[in-house]
Design a protein around this motif. Sequence first.
Motif, PDB file in Angstrom:
ATOM      1  N   ASP A   1       4.660  -9.756   9.330  1.00 49.12           N
ATOM      2  CA  ASP A   1       5.568  -9.132  10.433  1.00 49.12           C
ATOM      3  C   ASP A   1       6.463  -8.105   9.425  1.00 49.12           C
ATOM      4  OD1 ASP A   1       7.850  -8.729  12.146  1.00 49.12           O
ATOM      5  OD2 ASP A   1       8.685 -10.364  11.633  1.00 49.12           O
ATOM      6  N   ASP A   2       6.387  -6.945  10.138  1.00 46.79           N
ATOM      7  CA  ASP A   2       7.161  -5.630   9.411  1.00 46.79           C
ATOM      8  C   ASP A   2       8.637  -5.787   9.376  1.00 46.79           C
ATOM      9  OD1 ASP A   2       5.129  -3.946   9.295  1.00 46.79           O
ATOM     10  OD2 ASP A   2       5.193  -3.075  11.332  1.00 46.79           O
ATOM     11  N   ARG A   3       9.167  -6.743  10.234  1.00 43.77           N
ATOM     12  CA  ARG A   3      10.527  -7.100  10.301  1.00 43.77           C
ATOM     13  C   ARG A   3      10.966  -8.252   9.255  1.00 43.77           C
ATOM     14  NH1 ARG A   3      13.525  -4.586  13.934  1.00 43.77           N
ATOM     15  NH2 ARG A   3      14.887  -6.353  13.765  1.00 43.77           N
ATOM     16  N   VAL A   4       9.956  -8.821   8.407  1.00 44.61           N
ATOM     17  CA  VAL A   4       9.996  -9.685   7.696  1.00 44.61           C
ATOM     18  C   VAL A   4      10.781 -11.073   8.362  1.00 44.61           C
ATOM     19  CG1 VAL A   4       9.362  -9.561   5.073  1.00 44.61           C
ATOM     20  CG2 VAL A   4      11.429  -8.378   6.141  1.00 44.61           C
TER      21      VAL A   4
ATOM     22  N   GLU B   1      -1.106  -5.649  -1.433  1.00 42.96           N
ATOM     23  CA  GLU B   1      -0.187  -6.298  -0.359  1.00 42.96           C
ATOM     24  C   GLU B   1      -0.953  -6.501   0.991  1.00 42.96           C
ATOM     25  OE1 GLU B   1       4.019  -4.874  -0.813  1.00 42.96           O
ATOM     26  OE2 GLU B   1       4.249  -5.528   1.297  1.00 42.96           O
ATOM     27  N   ASP B   2      -1.791  -5.622   1.157  1.00 43.99           N
ATOM     28  CA  ASP B   2      -2.674  -5.423   2.321  1.00 43.99           C
ATOM     29  C   ASP B   2      -3.564  -6.792   2.481  1.00 43.99           C
ATOM     30  OD1 ASP B   2      -3.469  -4.198   4.998  1.00 43.99           O
ATOM     31  OD2 ASP B   2      -5.227  -3.921   3.613  1.00 43.99           O
TER      32      ASP B   2
ATOM     33  N   ILE C   1      -1.799 -10.068   2.997  1.00 44.04           N
ATOM     34  CA  ILE C   1      -1.458 -10.033   4.688  1.00 44.04           C
ATOM     35  C   ILE C   1      -2.514 -10.472   5.100  1.00 44.04           C
ATOM     36  CG2 ILE C   1      -0.793  -8.778   6.343  1.00 44.04           C
ATOM     37  CD1 ILE C   1       1.155  -7.248   4.678  1.00 44.04           C
TER      38      ILE C   1
ATOM     39  N   ARG D   1       9.470  -8.089  -0.201  1.00 46.66           N
ATOM     40  CA  ARG D   1       9.831  -7.431   0.960  1.00 46.66           C
ATOM     41  C   ARG D   1      11.166  -7.569   1.388  1.00 46.66           C
ATOM     42  NH1 ARG D   1       4.718  -8.105   4.809  1.00 46.66           N
ATOM     43  NH2 ARG D   1       6.178  -7.343   6.146  1.00 46.66           N
TER      44      ARG D   1
ATOM     45  N   GLN E   1      13.861  -4.860   1.849  1.00 46.47           N
ATOM     46  CA  GLN E   1      14.558  -4.533   3.259  1.00 46.47           C
ATOM     47  C   GLN E   1      15.992  -4.792   3.280  1.00 46.47           C
ATOM     48  OE1 GLN E   1      13.137  -3.479   5.985  1.00 46.47           O
ATOM     49  NE2 GLN E   1      15.248  -3.514   6.860  1.00 46.47           N
TER      50      GLN E   1
END
Length: 667
Positions: A99-102, A564-565, A568, A650, A654
């Motif tokens: 999730d981009d929004r962690v 990282e990719d 994921i 992350r 963030q």
Amino acid sequence: MLLRKRFHAALTELTDQPDEYAGMIRVAADAKFGDYQSNACMPLGKKTGQSPRDVATKLVESLKIEDLCQTPEVAGPGFINLKLRDEFLSNTIADMLGDDRVGVGVTPNPEKIVIDYSSPNVAKPMHVGHIRSTVIGNALAETFRFVGHHVITDNHLGDWGTQFGIIIYGYKHFGDPDVVAANPVPELASLYRLTNQLIEYQKAKASLPKLSEKLAEAESNAKEEAAAAEAVEKDEKASNKEKKKARKSAESAQRRIESVQSDIASTQAKIADVDNDPKLSALSAEHEDVPAAVLRETAKLHEGDAENRELWEKFLPHCKDEINRIYDRLGVTFDHTLGESFYHDRLPGVVEMLDGLGLTTKSDGAVCVFLDGFDSPMIIQKRDGAYLYATTDLATLQYRHEVFECDRILYVVDSRQSEHFEKFFAMAGPLGMDNIELVHVSFGTVLGKDGRPMKTRSGSLIGLESLLDDAVARAKDVVCNPERLANMSPPMGEDEQNQIAEVVGMGAIKYADLSHHRTSDYRFDVDKMVALEGNTATYMQYSYARTQSILRRVAEEQNIDDIEDWVIKNVTADEIQLREPAERALAIALIRFEEAIEGAIGAYTPNQLCDYLFDTAKSYSTFNDACRVLGNTDPVILKTRLALVVVAGRVIKQGLRLLGIGVCDRM
Ligand code: ARG
């Protein structure tokens, strides 16, 4: 937070105030008792006249949390201990990974929120006091925006006040047009300083008799307090508490003397600075009238005097350049910069409207509004026709109401302006704008290392830019010293070092401010701010850099391009198995990210996010020491730890970003 929501649902069966009690869930103080603990049943039992343990048992029966927690335990007088299920933790970490929004949700009720922050009075150089509004306002803007609110930032510049009278006077009497034209920013700043110094000199001289009176008062008061304390000390009937209280009063009376003495010393220094300089003392003799004269220049500007207006138009862009340089360095931007001058033409309309509503009263020639619950009125126009700070704020409120159509306005302003805001907010109702929630996000003072207001010897405030430079220089010493540089591979070039020093230096200053509760004062201590250990940005940035360094080394070891990719895409929830206590503790810290953000937003307290990041960085450090990532052959252990490292990196990045602080990939 999910747990809170589930508690809320179950509590609706037991009380009509589920909100209040659902909030009483805390992280358990001791992992022995579980991960979280609810304390709701003690107050709830008291309120409903039942035994807290019975309430707890009932609550546990109706709680639906099987998917999140193991069976809850009722303990002691009525605590509910909760232990999260491992699968829940693994699933949440896996979700955060993808999730981009962690894992931080978007608010279901987005609001339009204006944030009025920074708002310095331009024309005079920015000083350390300006840092708080700028840094706190920026962090709130980033955080509210991140959770999905529509944020409008507005820098309500003081671009219309006496400071302009000061530079206009300075320019007219001491300025050389060619010199100013060639080098406007520093020249205008020095004209401001010179004129202001002459004003301060007059004021200082006028204030000395009062200060001596104050000193005499403080001394006689201290004598009385000391005698009283001695008497209490000798009194056999006096309790220890009374003795302590008397001692405290005597000490504080003594401190009061010191503080008046220090005021006198700085006032005398101000006077001596001028008296000891032949050029300055000649100027000061020639310009004895300067305090009143600058007020006249300001009034002329407001009345539309052509010459002053032209000068103002010429100077303002340069004043803006000056503050923009600081904003650029701090990485702060605004959607709007609608200064006080923007509202000037609307001020007569404000008075008319209040008149029309029958709210005004003439008192001593001034136009006032008397408000219920306040001893003194709000003055909106002086007898000489001049408008006030409050008048402009009313015009600004009207504008924000009509043009921005906002639901809420945050005023990030020094707590010394509390009374102004209380009165001003009380006007919103009569003006028909009570549908906007108005909040004074107030803050305390920045003190020097010694706990006193931060000033130079003669009492002028220390420039902000020199403090920024200082922080960057110290950051470089701490992070890029020869010993640390020797361990860097590949070696770190000068450019990278400077870039890191800037990120660490700015981060240090911002974090030091944000990590204190905004309403308390704090001491500006650069050495503490840039330290690699403790609750500092440097420590957080270093933790982040460690996550990146581990990922780089694993990538090398496993021959993976974008690690990282890869993590994921290749780590699934069932491969995340938290076997070590340090892994579990880190996972729990990480899943609390959303909760920390909610806390910071709820009370406008970025320090809650700082505390969270500090806890998380500490958990990460413990994990880092206890759990090897590199050289692991067991794929489940490797994947579990890689997932934790990625999510930790992350979350820290963030979290810092929301505070307006950057990171470096290595340091
Ligand atoms: N310029 C003011 C000062 O330096 C702060 C303005 C705050 N914003 C407002 N809408 N009153 O004290």
